[in-house]
Design a protein around this motif. Structure first.
Motif, PDB file in Angstrom:
ATOM      1  N   VAL B  90       0.720  -1.182  -0.209  1.00 14.52           N
ATOM      2  CA  VAL B  90       0.159  -0.136   0.014  1.00 14.52           C
ATOM      3  C   VAL B  90       0.827   1.250  -0.103  1.00 14.52           C
ATOM      4  O   VAL B  90       0.703   2.336  -0.740  1.00 14.52           O
ATOM      5  CB  VAL B  90      -0.997   0.031   1.065  1.00 14.52           C
ATOM      6  CG1 VAL B  90      -1.748   1.485   1.324  1.00 14.52           C
ATOM      7  CG2 VAL B  90      -2.040  -1.130   1.171  1.00 14.52           C
ATOM      8  N   LEU B 140      -6.047  -1.805   6.668  1.00 14.17           N
ATOM      9  CA  LEU B 140      -5.828  -1.097   7.956  1.00 14.17           C
ATOM     10  C   LEU B 140      -4.490  -0.081   7.320  1.00 14.17           C
ATOM     11  O   LEU B 140      -4.351   1.052   8.285  1.00 14.17           O
ATOM     12  CB  LEU B 140      -4.987  -2.084   8.844  1.00 14.17           C
ATOM     13  CG  LEU B 140      -4.784  -1.372  10.081  1.00 14.17           C
ATOM     14  CD1 LEU B 140      -5.907  -0.794  11.006  1.00 14.17           C
ATOM     15  CD2 LEU B 140      -3.824  -2.579  10.874  1.00 14.17           C
ATOM     16  N   SER B 141      -3.888  -0.127   6.208  1.00 10.35           N
ATOM     17  CA  SER B 141      -2.687   0.618   5.795  1.00 10.35           C
ATOM     18  C   SER B 141      -3.143   1.761   5.190  1.00 10.35           C
ATOM     19  O   SER B 141      -2.160   2.647   4.877  1.00 10.35           O
ATOM     20  CB  SER B 141      -1.796  -0.161   4.895  1.00 10.35           C
ATOM     21  OG  SER B 141      -1.217  -1.255   5.623  1.00 10.35           O
ATOM     22  N   GLU B 142      -4.382   2.106   4.576  1.00  9.05           N
ATOM     23  CA  GLU B 142      -4.791   3.042   3.994  1.00  9.05           C
ATOM     24  C   GLU B 142      -5.095   4.269   5.102  1.00  9.05           C
ATOM     25  O   GLU B 142      -5.391   3.988   5.965  1.00  9.05           O
ATOM     26  CB  GLU B 142      -6.003   2.694   3.132  1.00  9.05           C
ATOM     27  CG  GLU B 142      -5.941   1.553   2.203  1.00  9.05           C
ATOM     28  CD  GLU B 142      -7.564   1.501   1.389  1.00  9.05           C
ATOM     29  OE1 GLU B 142      -8.243   1.943   1.662  1.00  9.05           O
ATOM     30  OE2 GLU B 142      -7.591   0.272   1.037  1.00  9.05           O
ATOM     31  N   THR B 143      -5.046   5.440   4.514  1.00 10.79           N
ATOM     32  CA  THR B 143      -5.600   6.279   5.352  1.00 10.79           C
ATOM     33  C   THR B 143      -6.608   7.307   4.856  1.00 10.79           C
ATOM     34  O   THR B 143      -6.699   7.725   3.663  1.00 10.79           O
ATOM     35  CB  THR B 143      -4.370   7.516   5.249  1.00 10.79           C
ATOM     36  OG1 THR B 143      -2.998   6.945   5.676  1.00 10.79           O
ATOM     37  CG2 THR B 143      -4.744   8.961   6.049  1.00 10.79           C
ATOM     38  N   PRO B 144      -7.872   7.372   5.798  1.00  9.48           N
ATOM     39  CA  PRO B 144      -7.948   6.667   7.003  1.00  9.48           C
ATOM     40  C   PRO B 144      -8.004   5.018   6.669  1.00  9.48           C
ATOM     41  O   PRO B 144      -8.372   4.794   5.723  1.00  9.48           O
ATOM     42  CB  PRO B 144      -9.261   7.371   7.492  1.00  9.48           C
ATOM     43  CG  PRO B 144      -9.798   7.777   6.349  1.00  9.48           C
ATOM     44  CD  PRO B 144      -8.932   8.046   5.307  1.00  9.48           C
ATOM     45  N   PRO B 145      -7.690   4.429   7.662  1.00  6.04           N
ATOM     46  CA  PRO B 145      -7.850   3.039   7.617  1.00  6.04           C
ATOM     47  C   PRO B 145      -9.244   2.418   7.138  1.00  6.04           C
ATOM     48  O   PRO B 145     -10.418   3.179   7.450  1.00  6.04           O
ATOM     49  CB  PRO B 145      -7.747   2.305   8.910  1.00  6.04           C
ATOM     50  CG  PRO B 145      -6.770   3.278   9.599  1.00  6.04           C
ATOM     51  CD  PRO B 145      -7.185   4.752   9.103  1.00  6.04           C
TER      52      PRO B 145
END
Lengths: 155, 196
Positions: B90, B140-145
């Motif tokens: 990611v 979980l690694s995306e922003t926001p998760p």
């Protein structure tokens, strides 16, 4: 009780609470890292007050409101402890916030040029690393909270 | 002139910092302690020498990293590595992905998993348990998760117990941290061929 556990608030007796007791040392070390990153003895260009402000901004970007509230409470407390000469210049503060946003929202897009911008604002090598560590730690902390919250409903 | 490595690979590149690392010869006692330099251990990587600019963070982060990645119970070592790979894909940290993909291969002896991930990234089609682990770490690694409401059930259905799921959260989150240092403070470059 560490900050992560307080915010996650696992139900006593649940599988999640049980699992976290097996990871007590990791939670304790996570708390020590929080203290080292938010209240370092050598803060460099990023004062304690600015660190708390950046952390609350990042916690909002990660959509962890309780974590943002924790950092908002720290802002004034940290500012009271900062020396007046600790303040970054306006240009430095703008560069710091921009880089912090990049590390939070789009770390994959970071390049050498972004480090050059920080240095052009008067940040030295140690400050560049300090800022990366702060942003990287809050990323970790927010994700541990989000991930554990997602497990709360599990059987 | 060394070339920058642009694509995911299991050949571990050389990490070249964008800033000047601390010099071992002039390091302070605090920096030496944070780098865990001892008379018998003087081999310090450019990465650790770069992080030594902030010895307070480095000193606390190293034991935390070791506990999360090398703990003895809970999630298997290979699956912790897969969580690290999910985050690194990611965040497009080529260096971290190379190190942890090769560790996954050494531990699992199933190189097809990494081949598929490097080929198709987020669209990778994997065996159910690998898929659940990879998808969760990437989400979980995306922003926001971006964790779906079904995440806990998905992991449980794939056979992960709660402690294993907690370990996956920790290893994925830890790599969001590592990627934000490794990928933003330097770049991966091709290893020089040894002169004949």
């Amino acid at each position: 009780m560490t900050l992560i556990e307080e915010i996650v608030d696992a139900r006593p007796g649940s599988d999640l609470a049980e699992a976290l007791t097996h990871r007590a040392e990791i939670l304790r070390l996570s708390q020590s890292t929080h203290d080292a990153v938010l209240f370092p003895q050598s803060p460099g260009a990023i004062s304690h007050g600015l660190r708390a402000a950046l952390a609350s901004r990042m916690a909002r970007q990660y959509e962890v409101p309780k974590l943002a509230e924790h950092y908002e409470e720290l802002i004034q407390q940290s500012r009271d402890n900062d020396e007046p000469h600790d303040a970054a210049t306006d240009a430095q503060t703008a560069a710091i916030v921009a880089h912090c946003d990049l590390l939070t929202l789009r770390p994959r897009d970071a390049t050498r040029a972004d480090i050059e911008k920080l240095k052009a604002s008067g940040m030295g090598e140690p400050d560049v690393v300090r800022l990366a560590e702060l942003a990287a730690f809050v990323s970790y902390q927010a994700r541990v909270i989000k991930g554990l919250q997602a497990l709360k409903g599990a059987k | 002139m060394t070339r920058v490595v642009e694509n995911f690979t299991t050949q571990v590149p050389v990490w070249s910092p964008y800033i000047k690392p601390v010099e071992l010869a002039s390091a302070t006692p605090e920096q030496l302690a944070a780098m865990q330099v001892t008379p018998s251990n003087k081999g310090v990587s450019p990465y650790v020498l770069t992080l030594a600019h902030d010895p307070e963070s480095l000193a606390v982060r190293s034991p935390l990293f070791n506990q999360i990645m090398y703990g003895k119970d809970g999630l298997s070592s290979a699956e912790r590595e897969l969580g690290a790979v999910g985050a690194s894909v990611v965040n497009r940290c080529i260096y971290c992905a190379a190190v942890h993909a090769s560790r996954f291969n050494n531990l699992s002896k199933r190189p097809g998993v990494i081949d598929e991930i490097f080929e198709r990234e987020r669209q990778a089609r994997l065996e159910p348990r690998d898929q659940a682990i990879f998808d969760f770490s990437a989400q979980l690694s995306e922003t926001p998760p971006a964790i779906p409401k079904t995440a806990a059930a998905d992991l449980a259905n794939a056979g992960l117990n709660t402690l294993e799921a907690v370990d996956l959260v920790l290893s994925s989150a830890l790599f969001g941290w590592a990627n934000r240092l490794m990928h933003t403070l330097g770049e991966p470059t091709e290893r020089e061929q040894a002169p004949r």
